[in-house]
Design a protein around this motif. Structure first.
Motif, PDB file in Angstrom:
ATOM      1  N   VAL A  57     -37.448  -5.186 -26.540  1.00 40.67           N
ATOM      2  CA  VAL A  57     -37.396  -3.797 -26.068  1.00 40.67           C
ATOM      3  C   VAL A  57     -38.177  -3.641 -24.762  1.00 40.67           C
ATOM      4  CG1 VAL A  57     -38.024  -1.412 -26.587  1.00 40.67           C
ATOM      5  CG2 VAL A  57     -37.126  -2.872 -28.396  1.00 40.67           C
ATOM      6  N   LEU A  58     -39.417  -4.135 -24.751  1.00 41.81           N
ATOM      7  CA  LEU A  58     -40.292  -3.924 -23.606  1.00 41.81           C
ATOM      8  C   LEU A  58     -39.825  -4.685 -22.368  1.00 41.81           C
ATOM      9  CD1 LEU A  58     -43.658  -4.084 -25.565  1.00 41.81           C
ATOM     10  CD2 LEU A  58     -42.720  -2.071 -24.411  1.00 41.81           C
ATOM     11  N   VAL A  59     -39.395  -5.923 -22.532  1.00 37.93           N
ATOM     12  CA  VAL A  59     -38.954  -6.703 -21.377  1.00 37.93           C
ATOM     13  C   VAL A  59     -37.668  -6.128 -20.796  1.00 37.93           C
ATOM     14  CG1 VAL A  59     -37.456  -8.437 -22.490  1.00 37.93           C
ATOM     15  CG2 VAL A  59     -38.839  -9.085 -20.515  1.00 37.93           C
ATOM     16  N   SER A  60     -36.885  -5.474 -21.630  1.00 36.04           N
ATOM     17  CA  SER A  60     -35.637  -4.867 -21.164  1.00 36.04           C
ATOM     18  C   SER A  60     -35.902  -3.739 -20.170  1.00 36.04           C
ATOM     19  CB  SER A  60     -34.836  -4.334 -22.355  1.00 36.04           C
ATOM     20  OG  SER A  60     -34.450  -5.380 -23.209  1.00 36.04           O
ATOM     21  N   LYS A 134     -46.104 -12.268 -22.290  1.00 29.27           N
ATOM     22  CA  LYS A 134     -46.330 -13.166 -21.151  1.00 29.27           C
ATOM     23  C   LYS A 134     -45.170 -14.153 -20.991  1.00 29.27           C
ATOM     24  CE  LYS A 134     -51.404 -13.076 -20.940  1.00 29.27           C
ATOM     25  NZ  LYS A 134     -51.472 -12.531 -19.574  1.00 29.27           N
ATOM     26  N   ILE A 135     -44.742 -14.738 -22.099  1.00 29.63           N
ATOM     27  CA  ILE A 135     -43.633 -15.702 -22.017  1.00 29.63           C
ATOM     28  C   ILE A 135     -42.318 -14.986 -21.718  1.00 29.63           C
ATOM     29  CG2 ILE A 135     -42.319 -17.436 -23.294  1.00 29.63           C
ATOM     30  CD1 ILE A 135     -44.892 -18.074 -24.855  1.00 29.63           C
ATOM     31  N   PHE A 136     -42.102 -13.828 -22.337  1.00 31.08           N
ATOM     32  CA  PHE A 136     -40.879 -13.064 -22.088  1.00 31.08           C
ATOM     33  C   PHE A 136     -40.782 -12.607 -20.633  1.00 31.08           C
ATOM     34  CE2 PHE A 136     -40.012 -13.113 -26.490  1.00 31.08           C
ATOM     35  CZ  PHE A 136     -38.737 -12.595 -26.701  1.00 31.08           C
ATOM     36  N   SER A 137     -41.939 -12.345 -19.983  1.00 34.33           N
ATOM     37  CA  SER A 137     -41.925 -11.884 -18.597  1.00 34.33           C
ATOM     38  C   SER A 137     -41.293 -12.915 -17.663  1.00 34.33           C
ATOM     39  CB  SER A 137     -43.345 -11.568 -18.134  1.00 34.33           C
ATOM     40  OG  SER A 137     -44.126 -12.751 -18.026  1.00 34.33           O
ATOM     41  N   ILE A 138     -41.427 -14.189 -17.993  1.00 34.14           N
ATOM     42  CA  ILE A 138     -40.868 -15.253 -17.155  1.00 34.14           C
ATOM     43  C   ILE A 138     -39.339 -15.215 -17.157  1.00 34.14           C
ATOM     44  CG2 ILE A 138     -40.831 -17.763 -16.787  1.00 34.14           C
ATOM     45  CD1 ILE A 138     -43.501 -17.900 -18.317  1.00 34.14           C
ATOM     46  N   THR A 139     -38.754 -14.625 -18.206  1.00 34.57           N
ATOM     47  CA  THR A 139     -37.285 -14.599 -18.312  1.00 34.57           C
ATOM     48  C   THR A 139     -36.644 -13.571 -17.375  1.00 34.57           C
ATOM     49  OG1 THR A 139     -37.188 -12.877 -20.054  1.00 34.57           O
ATOM     50  CG2 THR A 139     -37.493 -15.159 -20.766  1.00 34.57           C
ATOM     51  N   VAL A 191     -40.982 -18.905 -30.913  1.00 32.99           N
ATOM     52  CA  VAL A 191     -39.977 -17.836 -30.783  1.00 32.99           C
ATOM     53  C   VAL A 191     -39.773 -17.458 -29.318  1.00 32.99           C
ATOM     54  CG1 VAL A 191     -39.344 -15.484 -31.421  1.00 32.99           C
ATOM     55  CG2 VAL A 191     -40.432 -16.985 -33.114  1.00 32.99           C
ATOM     56  N   PRO A 192     -40.815 -17.019 -28.573  1.00 32.17           N
ATOM     57  CA  PRO A 192     -40.581 -16.679 -27.163  1.00 32.17           C
ATOM     58  C   PRO A 192     -40.214 -17.879 -26.294  1.00 32.17           C
ATOM     59  CG  PRO A 192     -42.923 -16.562 -27.685  1.00 32.17           C
ATOM     60  CD  PRO A 192     -42.208 -16.732 -28.983  1.00 32.17           C
ATOM     61  N   ILE A 193     -40.726 -19.067 -26.622  1.00 34.21           N
ATOM     62  CA  ILE A 193     -40.377 -20.264 -25.834  1.00 34.21           C
ATOM     63  C   ILE A 193     -38.894 -20.575 -25.960  1.00 34.21           C
ATOM     64  CG2 ILE A 193     -40.699 -22.764 -25.662  1.00 34.21           C
ATOM     65  CD1 ILE A 193     -43.649 -22.305 -26.450  1.00 34.21           C
ATOM     66  N   SER A 194     -38.361 -20.504 -27.168  1.00 32.63           N
ATOM     67  CA  SER A 194     -36.932 -20.775 -27.375  1.00 32.63           C
ATOM     68  C   SER A 194     -36.065 -19.743 -26.654  1.00 32.63           C
ATOM     69  CB  SER A 194     -36.607 -20.789 -28.868  1.00 32.63           C
ATOM     70  OG  SER A 194     -36.825 -19.513 -29.462  1.00 32.63           O
TER      71      SER A 194
END
Length: 512
Positions: A57-60, A134-139, A191-194
């Motif tokens: 939700v947040l990264v979107s 933090k990991i999701f931000s890289i996407t 989970v976030p890495i995958s």
């Protein structure tokens, strides 16, 4: 008239072929997606599953602002200029869009990375959320740029590639990576890495495929920097910018319930609720079968002035969507607990009633999908934004009222009511501006057939114990009766038979 009939027949043929391909990829996609969610839910519990959902939700939000709505503009304007064979304009629009989006997406990524700790602790009081964000931000850069490449592929009607990349590739890779990391003993960070690796794979493959569609996509040729092309980009941006807010409002609308459950209840309740959400969203699949090609197809006919072709294609697709979605909807309404128990386990059965209400809302949104595509074709992006704002405000108000009273069931009721409102607005406006309602008269007869078939299904349900095997048998019986009545009452017209024949011939040709 002959050109219009040719446009309809050619469009139906393309839709039939693409739906065959898309159906295969969507089925595989949903299997992979639900396996991915099930692995998360069963291996890490409702809390981690809730953190994963909140991170999405947040990264979107960051992704939507940094995307500037340009992916929607690319689909519409590339489709228009393809029909007119204006390749220089296509090259300029793509080059300019990519340069701008590289800058905006990197800024969004950096902002989320550095503010992740503040967001996790300030709003959700959960330090575990920090590493996810933090990991999701890289996407973000990969997602934003990948979306542009996918829009190019879709606008060039390369639906096979579009479906495979957007629906299958990322889901497959993230599932495999998740399973491997769990096997290696990696904790919840797997989970976030995958998810990151799956997103990157979509970005890479979509780039190379789109480059084949537009060989000089990143050309430095100064001839394309003409005043006319610059004016065209401004026109496209004027169409696209409302989608910045449309995308945000869209996510507010569809994720308000999860977000507000997290505020009024807890992260665990978010996890329970999101066992029902992906199941209900399966009802959107019938629209997805045709949506990938429908928009560029009707936009191309619209640019030629073939409004009768647009009307016939819209009504035919609307009928197909209704015929496919309505029996699935009935099965979800009668057996919600069975689906939740099989996919997520008995712990998540508290979401049973939430699934029922969500299914009603998704049904209305699915049926109004064609109307929304027609308004986009007409260039009414600001009107669509207005509709979404109205529905989102109603959704927020209703969630604030119902969640404290009824928990996750209240959230589902709020989303259902606001979805019905949104759908009504889209139907009315497509008729007002285009004189098109994507419905056919025979759909009333199909509704009666569904009611009769449902009564028979309820009678059988009352006599047997429901488990996985009996669910499968009941579903087969229900769909068989439904299809039989469709054939007996001659609810299929010549266009339906034409499409079925096309699909059959395609299948037979492949087999031979």
């Amino acid at each position: 008239m002959q050109d219009e009939n040719a446009g309809v027949n050619q469009g139906l043929k393309l839709l039939a072929k693409s739906s065959f391909i898309v159906s295969m990829t969507l089925i595989l996609s949903k299997i992979l997606l639900y396996l991915y969610r099930i692995v998360i839910a069963r291996n890490f519990g409702a809390e981690i599953y809730g953190l994963f959902t909140l991170s999405i939700v947040l990264v979107s939000w960051f992704r939507l602002f940094s995307g500037l709505g340009l992916k929607e503009g690319i689909i519409r304007y590339v489709s228009l200029f393809r029909a007119k064979k204006e390749n220089k304009k296509i090259q300029y629009l793509l080059k300019k869009s990519l340069i701008i989006l590289i800058l905006t997406s990197v800024i969004a990524s950096v902002l989320l990375f550095f503010f992740s700790d503040f967001i996790a602790l300030r709003f959700f009081s959960n330090s575990k959320l920090t590493i996810f964000l933090k990991i999701f931000s890289i996407t973000i850069p990969f997602t934003v740029l990948g979306a542009i490449f996918l829009s190019i592929i879709r606008a060039f009607e390369r639906i096979g590639w579009f479906s495979f990349i957007s629906e299958v590739l990322g889901n497959f890779i993230q599932l495999i990576i998740l399973v491997v990391l769990i096997f290696l003993g990696i904790n919840s960070k797997s989970v976030p890495i995958s998810f990151l690796i799956g997103t990157f794979s979509i970005f890479i493959v979509s780039y190379f495929v789109s480059k084949k569609s537009v060989p000089k996509m990143l050309t430095s040729n100064k001839k394309i920097n003409s005043p006319e092309n610059k004016k065209t980009f401004k026109e496209m941006f004027a169409y696209s910018w409302p989608f910045i807010f449309y995308g945000v409002i869209n996510f507010i609308f569809y994720w308000t319930d999860s977000f507000m459950i997290g505020i009024f209840k807890n992260v665990e309740s978010v996890g329970f609720y999101n066992a029902a959400v992906p199941i209900a969203l399966l009802l959107f699949l019938p629209f997805s079968l045709f949506a990938q090609l429908f928009f560029p197809l009707v936009t191309k006919e619209f640019s030629k002035g073939n409004m009768e072709a647009v009307k016939q294609l819209s009504q035919q697709v609307g009928k197909w969507i209704f015929m496919i979605v309505i029996p699935i909807f009935v099965i979800f309404m009668i057996f919600p607990g069975v689906f939740i128990n099989i996919l997520f386990g008995p712990e998540y059965l508290v979401a049973e009633n939430a699934l029922r209400f969500l299914s009603i809302g998704v049904l209305f949104v699915t049926l109004s999908g064609v109307s929304q595509e027609l308004l986009s074709m007409k260039g009414k992006s600001k009107l669509i934004l207005f509709d979404m704002i109205c529905a989102a405000i109603i959704n927020i108000i209703l969630n604030a009222i119902f969640i404290p009273l009824y928990g996750i069931t209240g959230a589902a009721i709020a989303t259902m009511l606001s979805s019905i409102l949104l759908s009504a607005l889209l139907f009315i406006q497509s008729y007002k501006f285009l004189s098109i309602i994507p419905l056919r008269r025979k759909m009333f007869g199909i509704t009666l057939i569904v009611i009769i078939s449902t009564i028979l299904l309820l009678a059988i349900k009352s006599l047997i114990e429901i488990n996985l095997l009996t669910l499968i048998l009941c579903s087969i019986f229900f769909i068989s009766v439904y299809v039989l009545f469709i054939l007996i009452t001659k609810s299929l017209d010549k266009n339906d038979w034409y499409v079925l024949k096309t699909i059959f011939n395609k299948f037979r040709g492949k087999k031979n």
